[in-house]
Design an enzyme around this catalytic site. Structure first.
Site, mmCIF file in Angstrom:
data_model
loop_
_atom_site.group_PDB
_atom_site.id
_atom_site.type_symbol
_atom_site.label_atom_id
_atom_site.label_comp_id
_atom_site.label_asym_id
_atom_site.label_seq_id
_atom_site.Cartn_x
_atom_site.Cartn_y
_atom_site.Cartn_z
ATOM 1 N N ASN A 44 -18.410 98.030 38.947
ATOM 2 C CA ASN A 44 -18.961 98.170 40.293
ATOM 3 C C ASN A 44 -18.240 99.273 41.061
ATOM 4 O O ASN A 44 -17.045 99.532 40.858
ATOM 5 C CB ASN A 44 -18.939 96.837 41.069
ATOM 6 N N VAL A 45 -19.001 99.940 41.901
ATOM 7 C CA VAL A 45 -18.496 101.050 42.702
ATOM 8 C C VAL A 45 -18.951 100.815 44.137
ATOM 9 O O VAL A 45 -20.157 100.853 44.426
ATOM 10 C CB VAL A 45 -19.038 102.406 42.186
ATOM 11 N N GLU A 46 -17.996 100.532 45.010
ATOM 12 C CA GLU A 46 -18.339 100.225 46.394
ATOM 13 C C GLU A 46 -18.272 101.471 47.274
ATOM 14 O O GLU A 46 -17.844 102.549 46.827
ATOM 15 C CB GLU A 46 -17.417 99.114 46.904
ATOM 16 N N CYS A 55 -23.662 97.858 41.630
ATOM 17 C CA CYS A 55 -23.155 96.777 40.787
ATOM 18 C C CYS A 55 -22.757 97.318 39.416
ATOM 19 O O CYS A 55 -23.246 98.366 38.974
ATOM 20 C CB CYS A 55 -24.225 95.704 40.595
ATOM 21 N N GLU A 57 -23.628 96.288 36.584
ATOM 22 C CA GLU A 57 -24.775 96.338 35.671
ATOM 23 C C GLU A 57 -25.600 97.609 35.872
ATOM 24 O O GLU A 57 -26.259 98.092 34.941
ATOM 25 C CB GLU A 57 -25.667 95.097 35.869
ATOM 26 N N CYS A 123 -26.140 89.242 39.602
ATOM 27 C CA CYS A 123 -26.905 88.967 40.821
ATOM 28 C C CYS A 123 -28.398 89.105 40.509
ATOM 29 O O CYS A 123 -28.796 89.610 39.446
ATOM 30 C CB CYS A 123 -26.495 89.917 41.939
ATOM 31 N N CYS A 126 -29.721 92.548 39.643
ATOM 32 C CA CYS A 126 -29.286 93.004 38.323
ATOM 33 C C CYS A 126 -29.967 92.249 37.193
ATOM 34 O O CYS A 126 -30.147 92.786 36.096
ATOM 35 C CB CYS A 126 -27.771 92.929 38.219
HETATM 36 N N1 THU Z 1 -21.316 92.763 41.852
HETATM 37 C C1 THU Z 1 -21.594 93.303 40.640
HETATM 38 O O1 THU Z 1 -21.030 94.353 40.271
HETATM 39 N N2 THU Z 1 -22.500 92.678 39.855
HETATM 40 C C2 THU Z 1 -23.122 91.508 40.163
HETATM 41 O O2 THU Z 1 -23.976 91.050 39.431
HETATM 42 C C3 THU Z 1 -22.712 90.779 41.372
HETATM 43 C C4 THU Z 1 -21.950 91.579 42.365
HETATM 44 C C5 THU Z 1 -20.335 93.446 42.719
HETATM 45 C C6 THU Z 1 -20.958 94.199 43.848
HETATM 46 C C7 THU Z 1 -19.837 94.243 44.852
HETATM 47 O O3 THU Z 1 -19.046 95.389 44.597
HETATM 48 C C8 THU Z 1 -19.013 93.002 44.563
HETATM 49 O O4 THU Z 1 -19.453 92.522 43.315
HETATM 50 C C9 THU Z 1 -19.182 91.922 45.608
HETATM 51 O O5 THU Z 1 -20.503 91.606 45.807
#
Ligand code: THU
Length: 179
Positions: A44-46, A55, A57, A123, A126
């Protein structure tokens, strides 16, 4: 197809360690096995603009396509067959090695973990993304072991719904044509 679950889980943990998650503090790593045997990963990259977060995925699916064997344009490729019809076996779209011209890269198994190393269920968005890349038979790791994606995303919307329910009068725009 033989799935290297230990390899997938280890790669997912390694990807999670590279996550950029300064806002949520939740590191996520995803690793997938493609039908041609390739291992692809994502994290994941925020972003300071929270809604732009990617996300793990998303990165995984992008890597699946970005590093897969394709011919030059890809213009005539449709979606992976299993994304819209029955359970996919993950290998029906092309040669066994998946390297044939026009073969759409395809996922057969994925492991998604959080920074603690334990499985994290994808999620909703995804799950939809994974469906297009692996079909309803895609194996997804969980605390209780691998399950088919269909169990996590039943009655999904797919390209079949799109094809069957779109406006029948619609004229397909040609590439580069303005409407
Ligand atoms: N996140 C994912 O990378 N994949 C998921 O299926 C659920 C959520 C990440 C996104 C965000 O950076 C962090 O989890 C919190 O939501």
């Amino acid at each position: 197809v033989s799935i290297d679950w230990p390899g997938l889980r280890t790669a997912a943990v390694a990807a999670a360690a590279r996550a950029y998650a300064p806002y949520s503090g939740l590191r996520v790593g995803a690793a997938g096995q493609a039908a041609d045997g390739r291992l692809v990963t994502g994290c994941n990259v925020e972003n300071a603009s929270y809604g732009m977060t990617l996300c793990a995925e998303c990165g995984l699916v992008s890597a699946l396509h970005a590093t897969g064997a394709r011919h030059a344009t890809g213009a005539e490729d449709g979606p992976a067959a299993g994304a819209e019809d029955g359970p996919a076996d993950g290998a029906e779209d092309g040669p066994a090695d998946g390297s044939g011209a026009g073969a759409v890269p395809r996922l057969v198994a994925v492991a998604v973990v959080a920074g603690d190393g334990a499985p994290l269920l994808p999620c909703g968005r995804c799950r939809q993304l994974l469906l297009e890349a692996g079909g309803p038979g895609l194996l997804v790791d969980t605390d209780g072991g691998p399950v088919e994606l269909d169990a996590l995303l039943p009655a999904a919307f797919t390209g079949t719904d799109l094809a069957q329910r779109r406006d029948p009068q619609r004229e397909d725009p040609q590439p580069g044509e303005s409407r």
